[in-house]
Design a protein around this motif. Structure first.
Motif, PDB file in Angstrom:
ATOM      1  N   ILE A   1       0.808  -1.225   0.000  1.00 37.65           N
ATOM      2  CA  ILE A   1       0.000   0.000   0.000  1.00 37.65           C
ATOM      3  C   ILE A   1       0.841   1.275   0.000  1.00 37.65           C
ATOM      4  N   GLY A   2       2.150   1.147   0.128  1.00 34.06           N
ATOM      5  CA  GLY A   2       2.968   2.356   0.088  1.00 34.06           C
ATOM      6  C   GLY A   2       4.435   2.060   0.268  1.00 34.06           C
ATOM      7  N   VAL A   3       5.247   3.037  -0.088  1.00 37.13           N
ATOM      8  CA  VAL A   3       6.692   2.920   0.072  1.00 37.13           C
ATOM      9  C   VAL A   3       7.265   4.298   0.374  1.00 37.13           C
ATOM     10  N   ILE A   4       8.175   4.335   1.321  1.00 37.18           N
ATOM     11  CA  ILE A   4       8.907   5.568   1.602  1.00 37.18           C
ATOM     12  C   ILE A   4       9.997   5.696   0.550  1.00 37.18           C
ATOM     13  N   GLN A   5      10.011   6.806  -0.155  1.00 33.50           N
ATOM     14  CA  GLN A   5      10.840   6.937  -1.352  1.00 33.50           C
ATOM     15  C   GLN A   5      12.102   7.746  -1.083  1.00 33.50           C
ATOM     16  N   GLN A   6      13.245   7.097  -1.270  1.00 32.46           N
ATOM     17  CA  GLN A   6      14.537   7.769  -1.169  1.00 32.46           C
ATOM     18  C   GLN A   6      14.955   8.310  -2.540  1.00 32.46           C
ATOM     19  N   PHE A   7      15.994   9.142  -2.522  1.00 33.45           N
ATOM     20  CA  PHE A   7      16.472   9.769  -3.752  1.00 33.45           C
ATOM     21  C   PHE A   7      17.988   9.554  -3.884  1.00 33.45           C
ATOM     22  N   PRO A   8      18.385   8.335  -4.329  1.00 27.24           N
ATOM     23  CA  PRO A   8      19.809   8.012  -4.402  1.00 27.24           C
ATOM     24  C   PRO A   8      20.592   8.891  -5.360  1.00 27.24           C
ATOM     25  N   ASP A   9      19.931   9.408  -6.400  1.00 27.65           N
ATOM     26  CA  ASP A   9      20.638  10.282  -7.337  1.00 27.65           C
ATOM     27  C   ASP A   9      21.086  11.571  -6.644  1.00 27.65           C
ATOM     28  N   GLN A  10      20.236  12.118  -5.782  1.00 31.95           N
ATOM     29  CA  GLN A  10      20.621  13.312  -5.016  1.00 31.95           C
ATOM     30  C   GLN A  10      21.775  12.994  -4.068  1.00 31.95           C
ATOM     31  N   MET A  11      21.716  11.821  -3.440  1.00 36.24           N
ATOM     32  CA  MET A  11      22.774  11.431  -2.502  1.00 36.24           C
ATOM     33  C   MET A  11      24.121  11.310  -3.204  1.00 36.24           C
ATOM     34  N   GLY A  12      24.115  10.638  -4.349  1.00 36.68           N
ATOM     35  CA  GLY A  12      25.369  10.433  -5.071  1.00 36.68           C
ATOM     36  C   GLY A  12      25.996  11.735  -5.513  1.00 36.68           C
ATOM     37  N   LYS A  13      25.189  12.621  -6.080  1.00 35.58           N
ATOM     38  CA  LYS A  13      25.694  13.918  -6.527  1.00 35.58           C
ATOM     39  C   LYS A  13      26.218  14.723  -5.344  1.00 35.58           C
ATOM     40  N   THR A  14      25.449  14.750  -4.264  1.00 39.99           N
ATOM     41  CA  THR A  14      25.855  15.528  -3.095  1.00 39.99           C
ATOM     42  C   THR A  14      27.131  14.981  -2.480  1.00 39.99           C
ATOM     43  N   ALA A  15      27.289  13.666  -2.456  1.00 38.97           N
ATOM     44  CA  ALA A  15      28.492  13.064  -1.876  1.00 38.97           C
ATOM     45  C   ALA A  15      29.743  13.486  -2.642  1.00 38.97           C
ATOM     46  N   VAL A  16      29.673  13.462  -3.973  1.00 37.79           N
ATOM     47  CA  VAL A  16      30.830  13.858  -4.782  1.00 37.79           C
ATOM     48  C   VAL A  16      31.096  15.354  -4.643  1.00 37.79           C
ATOM     49  N   ASP A  17      30.043  16.160  -4.694  1.00 41.91           N
ATOM     50  CA  ASP A  17      30.229  17.607  -4.538  1.00 41.91           C
ATOM     51  C   ASP A  17      30.832  17.943  -3.174  1.00 41.91           C
ATOM     52  N   THR A  18      30.413  17.208  -2.146  1.00 45.93           N
ATOM     53  CA  THR A  18      30.962  17.428  -0.806  1.00 45.93           C
ATOM     54  C   THR A  18      32.434  17.058  -0.755  1.00 45.93           C
ATOM     55  N   ALA A  19      32.783  15.953  -1.385  1.00 47.15           N
ATOM     56  CA  ALA A  19      34.182  15.537  -1.419  1.00 47.15           C
ATOM     57  C   ALA A  19      35.055  16.588  -2.101  1.00 47.15           C
ATOM     58  N   ILE A  20      34.570  17.157  -3.181  1.00 53.83           N
ATOM     59  CA  ILE A  20      35.322  18.196  -3.895  1.00 53.83           C
ATOM     60  C   ILE A  20      35.535  19.409  -2.993  1.00 53.83           C
ATOM     61  N   LYS A  21      34.506  19.801  -2.269  1.00 54.88           N
ATOM     62  CA  LYS A  21      34.627  20.940  -1.350  1.00 54.88           C
ATOM     63  C   LYS A  21      35.628  20.649  -0.241  1.00 54.88           C
ATOM     64  N   VAL A  22      35.596  19.432   0.276  1.00 55.89           N
ATOM     65  CA  VAL A  22      36.524  19.045   1.344  1.00 55.89           C
ATOM     66  C   VAL A  22      37.964  19.131   0.861  1.00 55.89           C
ATOM     67  N   ILE A  23      38.214  18.636  -0.329  1.00 53.71           N
ATOM     68  CA  ILE A  23      39.572  18.670  -0.874  1.00 53.71           C
ATOM     69  C   ILE A  23      40.031  20.101  -1.119  1.00 53.71           C
ATOM     70  N   ALA A  24      39.082  20.972  -1.456  1.00 52.78           N
ATOM     71  CA  ALA A  24      39.408  22.381  -1.684  1.00 52.78           C
ATOM     72  C   ALA A  24      39.571  23.160  -0.378  1.00 52.78           C
ATOM     73  N   GLY A  25      39.367  22.474   0.741  1.00 54.81           N
ATOM     74  CA  GLY A  25      39.540  23.128   2.034  1.00 54.81           C
ATOM     75  C   GLY A  25      38.324  23.894   2.511  1.00 54.81           C
ATOM     76  N   GLU A  26      37.192  23.677   1.879  1.00 54.59           N
ATOM     77  CA  GLU A  26      35.973  24.373   2.278  1.00 54.59           C
ATOM     78  C   GLU A  26      35.276  23.652   3.429  1.00 54.59           C
ATOM     79  N   GLU A  27      34.518  24.403   4.204  1.00 57.84           N
ATOM     80  CA  GLU A  27      33.714  23.829   5.267  1.00 57.84           C
ATOM     81  C   GLU A  27      32.460  23.186   4.658  1.00 57.84           C
ATOM     82  N   VAL A  28      32.070  22.048   5.207  1.00 58.12           N
ATOM     83  CA  VAL A  28      30.854  21.381   4.748  1.00 58.12           C
ATOM     84  C   VAL A  28      30.009  21.017   5.964  1.00 58.12           C
ATOM     85  N   PRO A  29      28.702  20.906   5.802  1.00 60.39           N
ATOM     86  CA  PRO A  29      27.840  20.542   6.936  1.00 60.39           C
ATOM     87  C   PRO A  29      28.154  19.131   7.433  1.00 60.39           C
TER      88      PRO A  29
END
Length: 295
Positions: A254-282
């Motif tokens: 009757i239902g499913v809680i829907q995750q968004f793996p595409d958002q997670m994957g993109k955000t993970a890589v973007d976060t890694a790039i910021k970390v390597i650049a020395g930026e603060e991340v949440p």
């Protein structure tokens, strides 16, 4: 760059080497599995974002084997990647590997599954507790505030623990709903056996919450085999296409809680790039899940 060239030389079928101006020498990712559509989508999103940003990315698949994951992280440390992205097979068991990476000066980002009591730079994942709340509220609505419910669990994964905690919390507002069984069923085959056992032991069950879509879909099969289609309602968690189709076509699901793996994957890589650049991340980057109840 030297590390980028070294990583490119080590490419296998699981490695993406992207050209262009890169902000990093390399990202190593250890993902829990590639046997589930969720993680396939997650990996594809990571690859696409790494290619778009010109950052080399190596992905290793743990296949739900903690020892394999620990060995993969050790390999990334030896190679000297700048950031490790990891979805832990075991939220507790991965702690030593994360500590070793930290000691080597390598930042760690967890994605989807958090690590328990480990030092990580950021966690990117579904707000699983909120998702569990939504699942519990949906179950209460469908059951009319009364009934007997079973849970198919995966207790070594912290994200699942949060889902179950949220589900249970939501049901506290409905004292006429009783949780009569909670058992572990990690794979679809295991979940099927568990669901069958729970239905045999508790033939008056009216609802089953599967920690993931595989568990929920297995429960649907067990309900049908037991001839209880008119009695038992099932809710899943992930939102993969097969589960959404089941919600559309099978009255048991009757239902499913829907995750968004595409958002997670993109955000993970973007976060890694910021970390390597020395930026603060949440420290926490929650992605709020949706609720799918049919077209």
């Amino acid at each position: 760059m030297k590390m980028k060239k070294a990583l490119c030389a080590l490419l296998t079928s699981a490695v993406l080497c992207a050209g262009g101006a890169a902000h990093a020498d390399g990202i190593g990712a250890s993902l829990l599995t590639q046997q589930h559509p969720f993680y396939i989508d997650l990996a594809e999103a990571m690859k696409a974002e790494a290619e778009a940003q010109g950052v080399p990315l190596e992905i290793s698949i743990a296949n739900q084997d903690l020892n394999k994951q620990l060995a993969d992280v050790e390999d990334f440390i030896v190679k000297g990647v700048d950031v490790i992205v990891i979805s832990p097979v075991d939220s507790q068991g991965v702690m030593a590997a994360i500590a070793k990476a930290d000691a080597a000066g390598i930042k760690v980002i967890t994605v989807d599954v958090p690590a328990a009591n480990a030092k990580v730079t950021s966690h990117v994942g579904t707000d699983n507790y909120t998702g569990g709340i939504k699942a519990g509220e949906l179950m209460a609505e469908v059951l009319g505030g009364a009934g007997k419910v079973a849970i198919i669990d995966y207790p070594t994964v912290q994200s699942v623990v949060a889902r179950i905690d949220g589900f249970r919390k939501a049901l506290e507002a409905h004292p006429d709903i009783e949780i009569v069984a909670q058992q572990t069923g990690i794979t679809r085959a295991e979940a099927l056996a568990v669901a069958q056992n729970m239905l045999q032991a508790n033939p008056d069950i009216t609802g089953i919450f599967g920690f993931g879509d595989d568990a929920a879909l297995a429960a649907v099969v067990a309900v049908k085999a037991a001839g209880l289609e008119s009695q038992v309602k099932v809710i899943g968690f992930d939102g993969m296409e097969e589960a959404r189709n089941a919600v559309d076509t099978n009255p048991v699901m009757i239902g499913v809680i829907q995750q968004f793996p595409d958002q997670m994957g993109k955000t993970a890589v973007d976060t890694a790039i910021k970390v390597i650049a020395g930026e603060e991340v949440p420290a926490e980057q929650p992605i709020v899940p949706g609720v799918y109840t049919g077209q």
